[in-house]
Design an enzyme around this catalytic site. Sequence first.
Site, PDB file in Angstrom:
ATOM      1  N   ARG A 104       0.868  -1.266   0.012  1.00 44.01           N
ATOM      2  CA  ARG A 104       0.010  -0.037   0.043  1.00 44.01           C
ATOM      3  C   ARG A 104       0.817   1.374  -0.054  1.00 44.01           C
ATOM      4  O   ARG A 104       1.810   1.333   0.856  1.00 44.01           O
ATOM      5  CB  ARG A 104      -0.850   0.001   1.212  1.00 44.01           C
ATOM      6  CG  ARG A 104      -2.133   0.809   1.190  1.00 44.01           C
ATOM      7  CD  ARG A 104      -2.919   0.478   2.436  1.00 44.01           C
ATOM      8  NE  ARG A 104      -2.223   1.215   3.670  1.00 44.01           N
ATOM      9  CZ  ARG A 104      -3.167   1.623   4.788  1.00 44.01           C
ATOM     10  NH1 ARG A 104      -4.283   1.604   4.554  1.00 44.01           N
ATOM     11  NH2 ARG A 104      -2.475   1.992   5.857  1.00 44.01           N
ATOM     12  N   THR A 108      -0.765   7.757  -0.829  1.00 43.78           N
ATOM     13  CA  THR A 108      -1.936   7.705  -1.378  1.00 43.78           C
ATOM     14  C   THR A 108      -2.850   6.550  -0.866  1.00 43.78           C
ATOM     15  O   THR A 108      -3.895   6.588  -1.318  1.00 43.78           O
ATOM     16  CB  THR A 108      -1.766   7.370  -2.947  1.00 43.78           C
ATOM     17  OG1 THR A 108      -1.389   5.962  -3.121  1.00 43.78           O
ATOM     18  CG2 THR A 108      -0.967   8.247  -3.644  1.00 43.78           C
ATOM     19  N   ASP A 200       1.080  -1.527  12.384  1.00 47.76           N
ATOM     20  CA  ASP A 200       1.350  -2.205  10.972  1.00 47.76           C
ATOM     21  C   ASP A 200       1.794  -3.451  11.220  1.00 47.76           C
ATOM     22  O   ASP A 200       2.760  -3.834  11.832  1.00 47.76           O
ATOM     23  CB  ASP A 200       2.782  -1.379  10.538  1.00 47.76           C
ATOM     24  CG  ASP A 200       2.855  -1.851   9.170  1.00 47.76           C
ATOM     25  OD1 ASP A 200       3.209  -3.048   8.736  1.00 47.76           O
ATOM     26  OD2 ASP A 200       3.326  -1.051   8.252  1.00 47.76           O
TER      27      ASP A 200
HETATM   28  C1  PRP Z   1      -1.184  -3.993   5.101  1.00 42.92           C
HETATM   29  C2  PRP Z   1      -2.090  -5.064   5.443  1.00 42.92           C
HETATM   30  C3  PRP Z   1      -2.996  -4.973   4.229  1.00 42.92           C
HETATM   31  C4  PRP Z   1      -3.102  -3.623   3.853  1.00 42.92           C
HETATM   32  C5  PRP Z   1      -4.302  -3.193   4.547  1.00 42.92           C
HETATM   33  O1  PRP Z   1      -0.213  -4.322   4.216  1.00 42.92           O
HETATM   34  O2  PRP Z   1      -1.288  -6.177   5.666  1.00 42.92           O
HETATM   35  O3  PRP Z   1      -2.359  -5.618   3.066  1.00 42.92           O
HETATM   36  O4  PRP Z   1      -2.008  -2.931   4.421  1.00 42.92           O
HETATM   37  O5  PRP Z   1      -4.725  -1.844   3.906  1.00 42.92           O
HETATM   38  P1  PRP Z   1      -5.947  -1.591   2.811  1.00 42.92           P
HETATM   39  O6  PRP Z   1      -7.145  -2.263   3.277  1.00 42.92           O
HETATM   40  O7  PRP Z   1      -6.022  -0.012   3.081  1.00 42.92           O
HETATM   41  O8  PRP Z   1      -5.429  -1.837   1.414  1.00 42.92           O
HETATM   42  P2  PRP Z   1       0.904  -3.252   3.833  1.00 42.92           P
HETATM   43  O9  PRP Z   1       0.684  -2.533   2.304  1.00 42.92           O
HETATM   44  O10 PRP Z   1       1.344  -2.366   4.809  1.00 42.92           O
HETATM   45  O11 PRP Z   1       2.128  -4.187   3.274  1.00 42.92           O
HETATM   46  P3  PRP Z   1       3.168  -5.168   4.114  1.00 42.92           P
HETATM   47  O12 PRP Z   1       1.880  -6.541   4.360  1.00 42.92           O
HETATM   48  O13 PRP Z   1       3.973  -5.682   3.423  1.00 42.92           O
HETATM   49  O14 PRP Z   1       3.392  -4.589   5.480  1.00 42.92           O
HETATM   50  N1  URA Z   2      -2.214  -1.862   7.558  1.00 47.54           N
HETATM   51  C1  URA Z   2      -1.687  -2.292   8.524  1.00 47.54           C
HETATM   52  O1  URA Z   2      -0.796  -2.825   8.567  1.00 47.54           O
HETATM   53  N2  URA Z   2      -2.167  -1.798   9.869  1.00 47.54           N
HETATM   54  C2  URA Z   2      -3.460  -0.704   9.694  1.00 47.54           C
HETATM   55  O2  URA Z   2      -3.758  -0.332  10.682  1.00 47.54           O
HETATM   56  C3  URA Z   2      -3.795  -0.484   8.421  1.00 47.54           C
HETATM   57  C4  URA Z   2      -3.213  -1.080   7.166  1.00 47.54           C
END
Ligand code: PRP
Ligand code: URA
Length: 209
Positions: A104, A108, A200
């Site tokens: 993500r 944005t 996170d």
């Molecule tokens: C986090 C989480 C989801 C996403 C959720 O991943 O594990 O995949 O954000 O957010 P959304 O519903 O707004 O799309 P991230 O993009 O941080 O990647 P990661 O798993 O590599 O930390």
């Molecule tokens: N992704 C995460 O890991 N935590 C949040 O709270 C939202 C998105």
Amino acid sequence: MGKFEILDHPLIQHKLTIIRNEKCGTREFRQVVNEIAELMAYEVSRDMLLEDVQVKTPVEVATEKQLAGKKVVIVPILRAGLGMVDGILELIPAAKVGHIGMYRDEETLQPHEYFVKMPDDIANREMIIVDPMLATGGSAIMAVDALKKRGAKTIKFVCLVAAPEGVKALREKHPDIDVYAAALDDHLNEDGYIVPGLGDAGDRLFGTK
Ligand code: PRP
Ligand code: URA
């Protein structure tokens, strides 16, 4: 319309509180995420189809049940979804594992897909997408799009913590899929984090920032 279920078994609620705590370290976080995923898999698999089978016990031949439905594919959204895979495999050890790489954009909040690897014949399998967090819903929606584009017909989405905004967006875009969460939290903050959430999930699972 697919269902939306909050799987709030007392053990799940207790374990979720452990990982919400900011003092929970990487090792415990990783272990407890898997434990919650295993407990959730028990409920998520409740509608699996059965068929009759004859079994010869030491006493007599009986007609009993065995699994008959579609073969399961667990699909973690990288990275954080990886943290739930082993827990589900404890209950469904024969499942295949597909991967969807997605991150993500921190500014944005839009998801970007960077990797997709699925087993053959996903049209005839039950796909269980796993990701601890359903925030805006962008990543989940894109993951379901990716599976449908490749022919998947039966899809479930399983997360630990969901924001109302993400549940609404996912169910509007993909009303046919079943969505399961361990908790429905209050809201998203201006940075796109779930409140109260657990921070996170990927960083906490893997010890990165
Ligand atoms: C986090 C989480 C989801 C996403 C959720 O991943 O594990 O995949 O954000 O957010 P959304 O519903 O707004 O799309 P991230 O993009 O941080 O990647 P990661 O798993 O590599 O930390
Ligand atoms: N992704 C995460 O890991 N935590 C949040 O709270 C939202 C998105």
